[in-house]
Scaffold this motif. Structure first.
Motif, PDB file in Angstrom:
ATOM      1  N   ILE A 102       0.839  -1.212   0.000  1.00 38.51           N
ATOM      2  CA  ILE A 102       0.000   0.000   0.000  1.00 38.51           C
ATOM      3  C   ILE A 102       0.866   1.251   0.000  1.00 38.51           C
ATOM      4  O   ILE A 102       0.535   2.257  -0.630  1.00 38.51           O
ATOM      5  N   LEU A 103       2.012   1.167   0.690  1.00 40.57           N
ATOM      6  CA  LEU A 103       2.923   2.322   0.757  1.00 40.57           C
ATOM      7  C   LEU A 103       3.570   2.631  -0.598  1.00 40.57           C
ATOM      8  O   LEU A 103       3.957   3.770  -0.860  1.00 40.57           O
ATOM      9  N   PHE A 104       3.684   1.600  -1.424  1.00 41.76           N
ATOM     10  CA  PHE A 104       4.506   1.699  -2.633  1.00 41.76           C
ATOM     11  C   PHE A 104       4.238   2.946  -3.497  1.00 41.76           C
ATOM     12  O   PHE A 104       5.179   3.669  -3.835  1.00 41.76           O
ATOM     13  N   PRO A 105       2.977   3.236  -3.840  1.00 40.02           N
ATOM     14  CA  PRO A 105       2.738   4.409  -4.695  1.00 40.02           C
ATOM     15  C   PRO A 105       3.184   5.721  -4.033  1.00 40.02           C
ATOM     16  O   PRO A 105       3.583   6.652  -4.736  1.00 40.02           O
ATOM     17  N   LEU A 106       3.153   5.752  -2.691  1.00 37.45           N
ATOM     18  CA  LEU A 106       3.531   6.989  -1.991  1.00 37.45           C
ATOM     19  C   LEU A 106       5.050   7.172  -2.000  1.00 37.45           C
ATOM     20  O   LEU A 106       5.565   8.282  -2.091  1.00 37.45           O
ATOM     21  N   GLN A 107       5.765   6.029  -1.927  1.00 34.31           N
ATOM     22  CA  GLN A 107       7.233   6.103  -1.885  1.00 34.31           C
ATOM     23  C   GLN A 107       7.803   6.595  -3.206  1.00 34.31           C
ATOM     24  O   GLN A 107       8.941   7.049  -3.271  1.00 34.31           O
ATOM     25  N   GLU A 126      -4.831   4.533   6.849  1.00 33.11           N
ATOM     26  CA  GLU A 126      -6.157   5.075   6.537  1.00 33.11           C
ATOM     27  C   GLU A 126      -6.795   4.294   5.367  1.00 33.11           C
ATOM     28  O   GLU A 126      -7.958   3.894   5.436  1.00 33.11           O
ATOM     29  N   ALA A 127      -6.005   4.069   4.318  1.00 37.60           N
ATOM     30  CA  ALA A 127      -6.514   3.326   3.148  1.00 37.60           C
ATOM     31  C   ALA A 127      -6.851   1.890   3.550  1.00 37.60           C
ATOM     32  O   ALA A 127      -7.869   1.338   3.123  1.00 37.60           O
ATOM     33  N   ALA A 128      -6.000   1.287   4.394  1.00 33.29           N
ATOM     34  CA  ALA A 128      -6.235  -0.092   4.825  1.00 33.29           C
ATOM     35  C   ALA A 128      -7.519  -0.184   5.645  1.00 33.29           C
ATOM     36  O   ALA A 128      -8.290  -1.133   5.523  1.00 33.29           O
ATOM     37  N   LYS A 129      -7.748   0.836   6.491  1.00 29.46           N
ATOM     38  CA  LYS A 129      -8.974   0.849   7.308  1.00 29.46           C
ATOM     39  C   LYS A 129     -10.206   0.952   6.421  1.00 29.46           C
ATOM     40  O   LYS A 129     -11.223   0.304   6.675  1.00 29.46           O
ATOM     41  N   ARG A 156      -4.299   0.136  -2.309  1.00 30.45           N
ATOM     42  CA  ARG A 156      -3.132   0.692  -2.996  1.00 30.45           C
ATOM     43  C   ARG A 156      -3.547   1.726  -4.046  1.00 30.45           C
ATOM     44  O   ARG A 156      -2.881   2.741  -4.250  1.00 30.45           O
ATOM     45  N   ALA A 157      -4.702   1.469  -4.700  1.00 31.28           N
ATOM     46  CA  ALA A 157      -5.187   2.425  -5.693  1.00 31.28           C
ATOM     47  C   ALA A 157      -5.741   3.687  -5.029  1.00 31.28           C
ATOM     48  O   ALA A 157      -5.766   4.756  -5.633  1.00 31.28           O
ATOM     49  N   ARG A 183     -18.422  -6.429  -4.086  1.00 29.83           N
ATOM     50  CA  ARG A 183     -19.066  -5.365  -4.855  1.00 29.83           C
ATOM     51  C   ARG A 183     -19.810  -4.407  -3.932  1.00 29.83           C
ATOM     52  O   ARG A 183     -19.832  -3.196  -4.174  1.00 29.83           O
ATOM     53  N   GLU A 184     -20.371  -4.938  -2.839  1.00 32.52           N
ATOM     54  CA  GLU A 184     -21.016  -4.050  -1.865  1.00 32.52           C
ATOM     55  C   GLU A 184     -19.986  -3.165  -1.174  1.00 32.52           C
ATOM     56  O   GLU A 184     -20.247  -1.995  -0.891  1.00 32.52           O
ATOM     57  N   GLU A 185     -18.799  -3.746  -0.921  1.00 31.40           N
ATOM     58  CA  GLU A 185     -17.689  -2.979  -0.352  1.00 31.40           C
ATOM     59  C   GLU A 185     -17.298  -1.819  -1.265  1.00 31.40           C
ATOM     60  O   GLU A 185     -17.054  -0.708  -0.797  1.00 31.40           O
ATOM     61  N   ILE A 186     -17.209  -2.118  -2.555  1.00 32.38           N
ATOM     62  CA  ILE A 186     -16.807  -1.078  -3.519  1.00 32.38           C
ATOM     63  C   ILE A 186     -17.842   0.050  -3.503  1.00 32.38           C
ATOM     64  O   ILE A 186     -17.494   1.227  -3.497  1.00 32.38           O
ATOM     65  N   ARG A 187     -19.108  -0.326  -3.429  1.00 37.45           N
ATOM     66  CA  ARG A 187     -20.171   0.682  -3.359  1.00 37.45           C
ATOM     67  C   ARG A 187     -20.009   1.541  -2.091  1.00 37.45           C
ATOM     68  O   ARG A 187     -20.101   2.762  -2.127  1.00 37.45           O
ATOM     69  N   ARG A 188     -19.734   0.872  -0.971  1.00 40.98           N
ATOM     70  CA  ARG A 188     -19.586   1.602   0.292  1.00 40.98           C
ATOM     71  C   ARG A 188     -18.380   2.546   0.244  1.00 40.98           C
ATOM     72  O   ARG A 188     -18.481   3.714   0.627  1.00 40.98           O
ATOM     73  N   ILE A 189     -17.250   2.034  -0.255  1.00 41.33           N
ATOM     74  CA  ILE A 189     -16.030   2.851  -0.323  1.00 41.33           C
ATOM     75  C   ILE A 189     -16.266   4.061  -1.228  1.00 41.33           C
ATOM     76  O   ILE A 189     -15.861   5.177  -0.912  1.00 41.33           O
ATOM     77  N   GLN A 190     -16.953   3.838  -2.336  1.00 41.54           N
ATOM     78  CA  GLN A 190     -17.229   4.967  -3.240  1.00 41.54           C
ATOM     79  C   GLN A 190     -18.108   5.994  -2.533  1.00 41.54           C
ATOM     80  O   GLN A 190     -17.855   7.190  -2.626  1.00 41.54           O
ATOM     81  N   ASN A 191     -19.125   5.523  -1.816  1.00 39.98           N
ATOM     82  CA  ASN A 191     -19.990   6.458  -1.077  1.00 39.98           C
ATOM     83  C   ASN A 191     -19.194   7.250  -0.050  1.00 39.98           C
ATOM     84  O   ASN A 191     -19.396   8.447   0.109  1.00 39.98           O
ATOM     85  N   GLU A 192     -18.294   6.547   0.658  1.00 38.30           N
ATOM     86  CA  GLU A 192     -17.545   7.208   1.730  1.00 38.30           C
ATOM     87  C   GLU A 192     -16.540   8.215   1.198  1.00 38.30           C
ATOM     88  O   GLU A 192     -16.321   9.257   1.804  1.00 38.30           O
TER      89      GLU A 192
END
Ligand code: ADP
Ligand code: MG
Length: 365
Positions: A102-107, A126-129, A156-157, A183-192
């Protein structure tokens, strides 16, 4: 971030050199509104991945432009567009832990974008949470399930807080139950997060269930764009009608005479305003009502109990999609011993299409 495609076209030279170019994306001209989840939907090979790659910058268009907001990004390389990408194969680094992945893109951030170690760690957590893998940070990808690996890829994205999140068939490698959950997770993450998200899939149910808008495409050509329910209720052509819905729409040869619709010799529906002539008739499975006096008569094959509803399978010589599948409430189901079954048709579940162009023919009732 709003994404605008302006006359966007991508041609590939055909792998068989004797054949003409493949037009993977043909003159796309539409706007993806800010902060929504868009489902890009169509059969395999219709140009979904190419469209996504044109938006991310992994592919250069043959002609046309891509805008993020008011900024023309057509010439920008992917790393300068602020997009997050997730693919079907999670493409995690196997030798790195979840945290390091997850850190990779930031480094890789350089210059004035460079972050301190503490800030990077904070953002990774934060992203992992957000995708609920913060308890797995020290594991390697091989120690995770497929669903967990895909969550890491999503984290990571997301870690750079992209302005646009692009997901190319992200659920295809997951089993049925995980597919539903993710897919429900993706919907929730997009909403958040409110990040404009483009979700590519060939699975109509998947796209319908989580998208604010769906874009239906075929052979590189846009077929229809709209809210899932609107596209289902008002398909603009026969392809869209057949592509959306399970069980699929039933298609018949029919004829309009004096504002009446005939299937075979039976006068089955008033179709005021439809011109005389032969038509394709599409009837949704839920468009048939059991009705002893109903004009539509079919040969009863079998009755399949599904619990809440019952599927009545019948045949009719006018049907071009094999047997007719109709869905009726279980209380009303025929006992299955009759030879024929009679229906009346719900006009708002019945669609007419031109035999020449396969475009929708409007009528009133
Ligand atoms: P989808 O993601 O909807 O399955 P793609 O966008 O991958 O479809 O492909 C659309 C069409 O473009 C297909 O006919 C495919 O064979 C062709 N195509 C994709 N990439 C290339 C390429 N690099 N070279 C030649 N043809 C390609
Ligand atoms: Mg693809």
């Amino acid at each position: 971030m709003k994404v605008v495609l302006k006359n966007l076209t991508k041609r590939f030279p055909n792998r068989n050199k004797k054949l003409p170019d493949v037009i993977a994306v043909n003159d796309f001209d539409f706007e993806i509104p800010d902060g929504k989840l868009i489902g890009l939907l169509g059969p395999s090979g219709c140009g979904k991945s190419t469209t996504l790659n044109l938006i991310s910058g992994l592919e250069k268009p043959t002609s046309g432009r891509v805008f993020f907001g008011d900024t023309d990004v057509t010439e920008l390389p992917p790393e300068n567009r602020g997009v997050g990408l997730v693919f079907q194969n999670y493409a995690l680094y196997p030798h790195l832990t979840v945290r390091q992945n997850i850190l990779f893109p930031l480094q890789n951030l350089r210059g004035d974008k460079k972050l301190s170690k503490e800030v990077m760690e904070e953002k990774a957590l934060e992203a992992a949470k957000l995708v609920q893998i913060d308890s797995l940070m020290e594991r390697k990808p091989s120690e995770l399930s497929g669903g967990q690996q895909q969550r890491v890829a999503i984290a990571r994205a997301l870690v750079k807080m992209p302005s646009v999140l692009l997901l190319d068939e992200p659920l295809s490698n997951l089993d049925a139950r995980l597919r539903l959950q993710t897919r429900e997770e993706i919907r929730r993450i997009q909403n958040e997060t409110g990040i404009t998200t483009i979700f590519v899939t060939h699975d109509q149910e998947e796209a319908m269930s989580i998208s604010d808008l769906i874009v239906v495409m075929k052979d590189g050509v846009l077929q229809q764009i709209g809210k899932p329910q609107d596209v289902y209720d008002m398909p603009e052509n026969l392809f869209v009608a057949k592509f959306l819905g399970t069980p699929a729409i039933n298609v018949f040869e029919g004829e309009v005479k004096n504002s009446r619709l005939y299937i075979g010799c039976e006068d089955v529906l008033a179709v005021t305003g439809a011109p005389d002539g032969e038509v394709w008739v599409g009837i949704r499975p839920e468009g048939f009502s059991l009705d002893e006096g109903g004009a539509f008569k079919a040969k009863l094959e079998r009755v399949e109990v599904m619990g809440r509803d019952t599927s009545v399978v019948s045949t009719h010589e006018g049907c071009v999609t094999g047997s007719i599948r109709s869905i009726v409430p279980s209380e009303e189901r025929p006992d299955g011993s009759e030879k024929t079954v009679s229906f009346s048709l719900k006009p708002f579940k019945t669609h007419l299409f031109s035999k020449d162009t396969e475009e929708r023919i409007p009528f009133s009732y």
